[in-house]
Design an enzyme around this catalytic site. Structure first.
Site, PDB file in Angstrom:
ATOM      1  CE  LYS A   9      25.050  51.525  70.448  1.00 23.68           C
ATOM      2  NZ  LYS A   9      23.615  51.621  70.817  1.00 23.68           N
ATOM      3  CE1 TYR A  49      22.442  55.944  67.855  1.00 28.15           C
ATOM      4  CE2 TYR A  49      24.159  56.730  69.326  1.00 28.15           C
ATOM      5  CZ  TYR A  49      23.535  55.690  68.636  1.00 28.15           C
ATOM      6  OH  TYR A  49      24.006  54.405  68.750  1.00 28.15           O
ATOM      7  CG  ASN A 112      21.985  48.585  72.276  1.00 26.45           C
ATOM      8  OD1 ASN A 112      22.987  49.290  72.186  1.00 26.45           O
ATOM      9  ND2 ASN A 112      20.890  48.830  71.581  1.00 26.45           N
ATOM     10  CG  HIS A 115      25.278  52.208  65.402  1.00 23.72           C
ATOM     11  ND1 HIS A 115      24.008  52.732  65.403  1.00 23.72           N
ATOM     12  CD2 HIS A 115      25.779  52.425  64.157  1.00 23.72           C
ATOM     13  CE1 HIS A 115      23.757  53.264  64.208  1.00 23.72           C
ATOM     14  NE2 HIS A 115      24.816  53.094  63.438  1.00 23.72           N
ATOM     15  CD  GLU A 126      24.784  55.344  60.765  1.00 27.67           C
ATOM     16  OE1 GLU A 126      23.612  55.520  61.160  1.00 27.67           O
ATOM     17  OE2 GLU A 126      25.367  54.255  60.869  1.00 27.67           O
TER      18      GLU A 126
HETATM   19  P1  IDP Z   1      19.236  50.507  66.930  1.00 26.08           P
HETATM   20  O1  IDP Z   1      20.565  50.791  67.610  1.00 26.08           O
HETATM   21  O2  IDP Z   1      18.823  49.075  67.107  1.00 26.08           O
HETATM   22  O3  IDP Z   1      19.193  50.969  65.502  1.00 26.08           O
HETATM   23  P2  IDP Z   1      17.557  52.818  67.563  1.00 26.08           P
HETATM   24  O4  IDP Z   1      16.081  52.762  67.719  1.00 26.08           O
HETATM   25  O5  IDP Z   1      18.115  53.455  66.333  1.00 26.08           O
HETATM   26  O6  IDP Z   1      18.127  51.326  67.747  1.00 26.08           O
HETATM   27  O7  IDP Z   1      18.115  53.577  68.842  1.00 26.08           O
HETATM   28  C1  IDP Z   1      19.459  54.033  68.897  1.00 26.08           C
HETATM   29  C2  IDP Z   1      20.027  53.678  70.262  1.00 26.08           C
HETATM   30  O8  IDP Z   1      19.318  54.433  71.268  1.00 26.08           O
HETATM   31  C3  IDP Z   1      19.841  52.229  70.686  1.00 26.08           C
HETATM   32  O9  IDP Z   1      20.813  51.351  70.151  1.00 26.08           O
HETATM   33  C4  IDP Z   1      19.932  52.318  72.183  1.00 26.08           C
HETATM   34  O10 IDP Z   1      21.275  52.461  72.639  1.00 26.08           O
HETATM   35  C5  IDP Z   1      19.191  53.638  72.437  1.00 26.08           C
HETATM   36  N1  IDP Z   1      17.751  53.406  72.673  1.00 26.08           N
HETATM   37  C6  IDP Z   1      16.799  53.171  71.745  1.00 26.08           C
HETATM   38  N2  IDP Z   1      15.572  53.011  72.313  1.00 26.08           N
HETATM   39  C7  IDP Z   1      15.786  53.133  73.638  1.00 26.08           C
HETATM   40  C8  IDP Z   1      14.917  53.052  74.775  1.00 26.08           C
HETATM   41  O11 IDP Z   1      13.697  52.837  74.668  1.00 26.08           O
HETATM   42  N3  IDP Z   1      15.503  53.222  75.993  1.00 26.08           N
HETATM   43  C9  IDP Z   1      16.834  53.463  76.151  1.00 26.08           C
HETATM   44  N4  IDP Z   1      17.678  53.564  75.119  1.00 26.08           N
HETATM   45  C10 IDP Z   1      17.169  53.385  73.867  1.00 26.08           C
HETATM   46 MG    MG Z   2      19.309  52.912  64.741  1.00 28.09          MG
END
Ligand code: IDP
Ligand code: MG
Length: 138
Positions: A9, A49, A112, A115, A126
């Site tokens: 990212k 997303y 984070n 992905h 994807e």
């Molecule tokens: P993942 O990337 O671990 O699969 P997902 O729940 O699919 O997590 O969420 C997609 C992305 O959305 C996350 O990687 C993160 O960047 C963002 N995200 C998810 N939950 C939160 C949150 O509670 N606060 C802020 N950003 C979030």
């Molecule tokens: Mg996800």
């Protein structure tokens, strides 16, 4: 062998962590099958997303994902989806297991680093989304 989609990212790119992230991924046995660097457009990030539409973090997520370049990778490994999710750790780096990519480098739950697809079905979608011609060198 199976495939998964990874994205390094914009925070990973901005913080000059591409090399470390790729070294970590290779050290854990993944082969890199496809790789390109892109700056996601808003509509692409929104489509990618799309299941998160309506969540309170959706808009900031799109803003973040379009804030700079990302590196897109198609990775190969046995049970690639599960194995990759395991080595990157939980979405929130504070909850991610010791030794995972997110635990080591990510700053917060949004930014984070990386992905990883969450199922074989989504991996297929994807990969097709970002590599529609399947320009995969094999
Ligand atoms: P993942 O990337 O671990 O699969 P997902 O729940 O699919 O997590 O969420 C997609 C992305 O959305 C996350 O990687 C993160 O960047 C963002 N995200 C998810 N939950 C939160 C949150 O509670 N606060 C802020 N950003 C979030
Ligand atoms: Mg996800």
């Amino acid at each position: 062998m199976s495939l998964t989609l990874a994205i390094l990212k914009p925070d990973c790119v901005r913080r000059r962590l591409i090399g470390k992230a790729i070294a970590f991924i290779e050290k854990h046995g993944f082969g890199i099958v496809c790789l390109k660097m892109v700056r996601l457009q808003r509509d692409e990030a929104g489509a990618f997303y799309n299941v998160h539409t309506g969540k309170e973090y959706f808009e900031p997520l799109l803003k973040f994902m379009t804030s700079g370049h990302s590196v897109l990778l198609v990775l190969e490994h046995e049970k690639a989806v599960q194995h990759f999710r395991k080595i990157i750790g939980a979405t929130d780096p504070q909850k991610a297991a010791e030794g995972t990519l997110r635990r080591m480098y990510a700053e917060n739950v949004r930014e984070n680093i990386v992905h990883g697809s969450d199922s074989d079905e989504n991996a297929k979608k994807e990969i097709a989304f970002f590599f529609p011609t399947m320009e995969i060198i094999k």
